[in-house]
Scaffold this motif. Structure first.
Motif, PDB file in Angstrom:
ATOM      1  N   VAL A  14      41.346  39.428  51.716  1.00 32.31           N
ATOM      2  CA  VAL A  14      41.673  38.494  50.636  1.00 32.31           C
ATOM      3  C   VAL A  14      41.273  37.079  51.056  1.00 32.31           C
ATOM      4  N   GLU A  15      41.574  36.701  52.299  1.00 33.23           N
ATOM      5  CA  GLU A  15      41.198  35.374  52.809  1.00 33.23           C
ATOM      6  C   GLU A  15      39.681  35.231  52.896  1.00 33.23           C
ATOM      7  N   ALA A  16      38.998  36.292  53.335  1.00 31.88           N
ATOM      8  CA  ALA A  16      37.528  36.254  53.423  1.00 31.88           C
ATOM      9  C   ALA A  16      36.907  36.109  52.032  1.00 31.88           C
ATOM     10  N   ILE A  17      37.497  36.770  51.058  1.00 32.24           N
ATOM     11  CA  ILE A  17      37.007  36.673  49.683  1.00 32.24           C
ATOM     12  C   ILE A  17      37.193  35.249  49.166  1.00 32.24           C
ATOM     13  N   ALA A  18      38.374  34.682  49.394  1.00 37.05           N
ATOM     14  CA  ALA A  18      38.629  33.308  48.943  1.00 37.05           C
ATOM     15  C   ALA A  18      37.665  32.337  49.627  1.00 37.05           C
ATOM     16  N   ALA A  19      37.481  32.478  50.932  1.00 39.68           N
ATOM     17  CA  ALA A  19      36.570  31.587  51.665  1.00 39.68           C
ATOM     18  C   ALA A  19      35.144  31.717  51.125  1.00 39.68           C
ATOM     19  N   ALA A  36      28.806  40.256  43.093  1.00 38.70           N
ATOM     20  CA  ALA A  36      27.926  40.710  44.178  1.00 38.70           C
ATOM     21  C   ALA A  36      27.734  39.601  45.210  1.00 38.70           C
ATOM     22  N   ASP A  37      27.579  38.360  44.747  1.00 35.92           N
ATOM     23  CA  ASP A  37      27.458  37.226  45.665  1.00 35.92           C
ATOM     24  C   ASP A  37      28.715  37.099  46.528  1.00 35.92           C
ATOM     25  N   ILE A  38      29.865  37.181  45.880  1.00 37.11           N
ATOM     26  CA  ILE A  38      31.138  37.040  46.588  1.00 37.11           C
ATOM     27  C   ILE A  38      31.293  38.139  47.631  1.00 37.11           C
ATOM     28  N   ALA A  39      31.020  39.367  47.234  1.00 40.64           N
ATOM     29  CA  ALA A  39      31.144  40.498  48.171  1.00 40.64           C
ATOM     30  C   ALA A  39      30.224  40.310  49.371  1.00 40.64           C
ATOM     31  N   ARG A  40      28.986  39.968  49.115  1.00 42.38           N
ATOM     32  CA  ARG A  40      28.011  39.771  50.195  1.00 42.38           C
ATOM     33  C   ARG A  40      28.479  38.658  51.135  1.00 42.38           C
ATOM     34  N   GLU A  41      28.894  37.539  50.568  1.00 45.39           N
ATOM     35  CA  GLU A  41      29.331  36.385  51.367  1.00 45.39           C
ATOM     36  C   GLU A  41      30.604  36.700  52.159  1.00 45.39           C
ATOM     37  N   ALA A  42      31.480  37.526  51.580  1.00 46.86           N
ATOM     38  CA  ALA A  42      32.745  37.884  52.244  1.00 46.86           C
ATOM     39  C   ALA A  42      32.576  39.031  53.232  1.00 46.86           C
ATOM     40  N   TYR A  52      40.682  45.321  44.472  1.00 45.57           N
ATOM     41  CA  TYR A  52      41.636  44.220  44.560  1.00 45.57           C
ATOM     42  C   TYR A  52      41.829  43.470  43.239  1.00 45.57           C
ATOM     43  N   TYR A  53      40.769  43.418  42.428  1.00 40.40           N
ATOM     44  CA  TYR A  53      40.802  42.618  41.203  1.00 40.40           C
ATOM     45  C   TYR A  53      40.180  43.392  40.044  1.00 40.40           C
ATOM     46  N   LYS A  54      40.718  43.183  38.842  1.00 36.65           N
ATOM     47  CA  LYS A  54      40.203  43.878  37.658  1.00 36.65           C
ATOM     48  C   LYS A  54      38.848  43.352  37.217  1.00 36.65           C
ATOM     49  N   SER A  55      38.608  42.057  37.476  1.00 34.87           N
ATOM     50  CA  SER A  55      37.389  41.428  36.967  1.00 34.87           C
ATOM     51  C   SER A  55      37.094  40.167  37.780  1.00 34.87           C
ATOM     52  N   ARG A  56      35.938  39.590  37.524  1.00 31.51           N
ATOM     53  CA  ARG A  56      35.578  38.309  38.147  1.00 31.51           C
ATOM     54  C   ARG A  56      36.607  37.251  37.760  1.00 31.51           C
ATOM     55  N   GLU A  57      37.022  37.245  36.508  1.00 30.14           N
ATOM     56  CA  GLU A  57      37.993  36.270  36.028  1.00 30.14           C
ATOM     57  C   GLU A  57      39.328  36.428  36.751  1.00 30.14           C
ATOM     58  N   ASP A  58      39.760  37.670  36.956  1.00 29.68           N
ATOM     59  CA  ASP A  58      41.012  37.944  37.663  1.00 29.68           C
ATOM     60  C   ASP A  58      40.918  37.458  39.106  1.00 29.68           C
ATOM     61  N   LEU A  59      39.790  37.711  39.747  1.00 34.80           N
ATOM     62  CA  LEU A  59      39.576  37.269  41.121  1.00 34.80           C
ATOM     63  C   LEU A  59      39.632  35.748  41.206  1.00 34.80           C
ATOM     64  N   LEU A  60      38.873  35.067  40.356  1.00 33.79           N
ATOM     65  CA  LEU A  60      38.829  33.607  40.400  1.00 33.79           C
ATOM     66  C   LEU A  60      40.188  32.997  40.064  1.00 33.79           C
ATOM     67  N   ASP A  61      40.906  33.597  39.145  1.00 35.21           N
ATOM     68  CA  ASP A  61      42.228  33.115  38.790  1.00 35.21           C
ATOM     69  C   ASP A  61      43.183  33.224  39.979  1.00 35.21           C
ATOM     70  N   VAL A  63      42.341  33.395  43.208  1.00 29.94           N
ATOM     71  CA  VAL A  63      41.897  32.456  44.239  1.00 29.94           C
ATOM     72  C   VAL A  63      42.334  31.036  43.861  1.00 29.94           C
ATOM     73  N   TYR A  64      42.182  30.670  42.595  1.00 31.58           N
ATOM     74  CA  TYR A  64      42.580  29.335  42.144  1.00 31.58           C
ATOM     75  C   TYR A  64      44.078  29.114  42.348  1.00 31.58           C
ATOM     76  N   GLN A  65      44.888  30.072  41.930  1.00 33.83           N
ATOM     77  CA  GLN A  65      46.335  29.889  42.021  1.00 33.83           C
ATOM     78  C   GLN A  65      46.796  29.729  43.466  1.00 33.83           C
ATOM     79  N   LYS A  66      46.231  30.508  44.362  1.00 33.86           N
ATOM     80  CA  LYS A  66      46.597  30.380  45.780  1.00 33.86           C
ATOM     81  C   LYS A  66      46.104  29.057  46.351  1.00 33.86           C
ATOM     82  N   ALA A  67      44.888  28.668  46.015  1.00 31.85           N
ATOM     83  CA  ALA A  67      44.333  27.407  46.517  1.00 31.85           C
ATOM     84  C   ALA A  67      45.102  26.218  45.947  1.00 31.85           C
TER      85      ALA A  67
END
Length: 195
Positions: A14-19, A36-42, A52-61, A63-67
């Protein structure tokens, strides 16, 4: 019916994905970032993101809330409710400058997400809840006739804007990160908001 047992999320992933999201948003802009970019980078499989997440929007949401939570917590660090209004605003202003210098990629993501069409109502509400104590501090300053009687959001924008620009000047090397720079930057901020 088969009971499905959800495996808990691996916090390191989860931390690697956020980073990865922070780096990509800072590097190429949030609008261009794909799963795909996020997965590759993480360094994880794209399928892991869907676990971990239903969609790109769910993932970004998420990550935003934790940040956002971490950022606002840093802003309020070492706030002393017994200190003078000016001292409290300066502490918060310094914390904002520090956060922007130390967490540039995270800040870039937060700003891009906040100003995008992706910002969910849940995240917008979180931001409002988390900024409420600072707004209340500014309103108390107005009630005590120490701060200008303008909408509190404008006072907050002045504080944030001068902190943002000071951090940018320091990060670029245009100004040293020393007490003189901090004192001058905050004095301009204080002069802008005081009654």
């Amino acid at each position: 019916m088969i009971d499905l047992i959800m495996k808990p999320k691996d916090e390191k992933k989860v931390e690697a994905i956020a980073a990865a999201v922070y780096r990509l948003a800072a590097g190429k802009g949030l609008a261009a970032v794909t799963l795909a970019d996020i997965a590759r980078e993480a360094g994880v499989a794209t399928s892991t993101l869907y676990v971990y997440y239903k969609s790109r929007e769910d993932l970004l949401d998420d990550v935003y809330q934790k940040a956002k939570t971490a950022t606002v917590t840093r802003y309020a660090s070492d706030d002393d409710p017994k200190a003078s209004l000016k001292a409290r605003v300066r502490r918060i202003w310094n914390n904002i400058v520090d956060n922007r210098i130390e967490n540039r990629q995270q800040v870039a993501f937060l700003e891009q997400y906040y100003h995008s069409e992706l910002l969910s109502e849940t995240s917008r509400a979180l931001g409002q809840r988390m900024s409420a104590p600072f707004i209340e501090l500014l309103v108390a300053g107005q009630r005590s006739e120490q701060l200008k009687t303008v909408p509190p959001a404008l006072l907050a924008a002045a504080v944030m804007g001068l902190a943002r620009e000071t951090a940018l000047l320091v990060s670029r090397g245009d100004l040293p990160d020393d007490e003189t720079t901090r004192a001058n930057g905050f004095q301009l901020c204080w002069d802008a908001i005081r009654a």
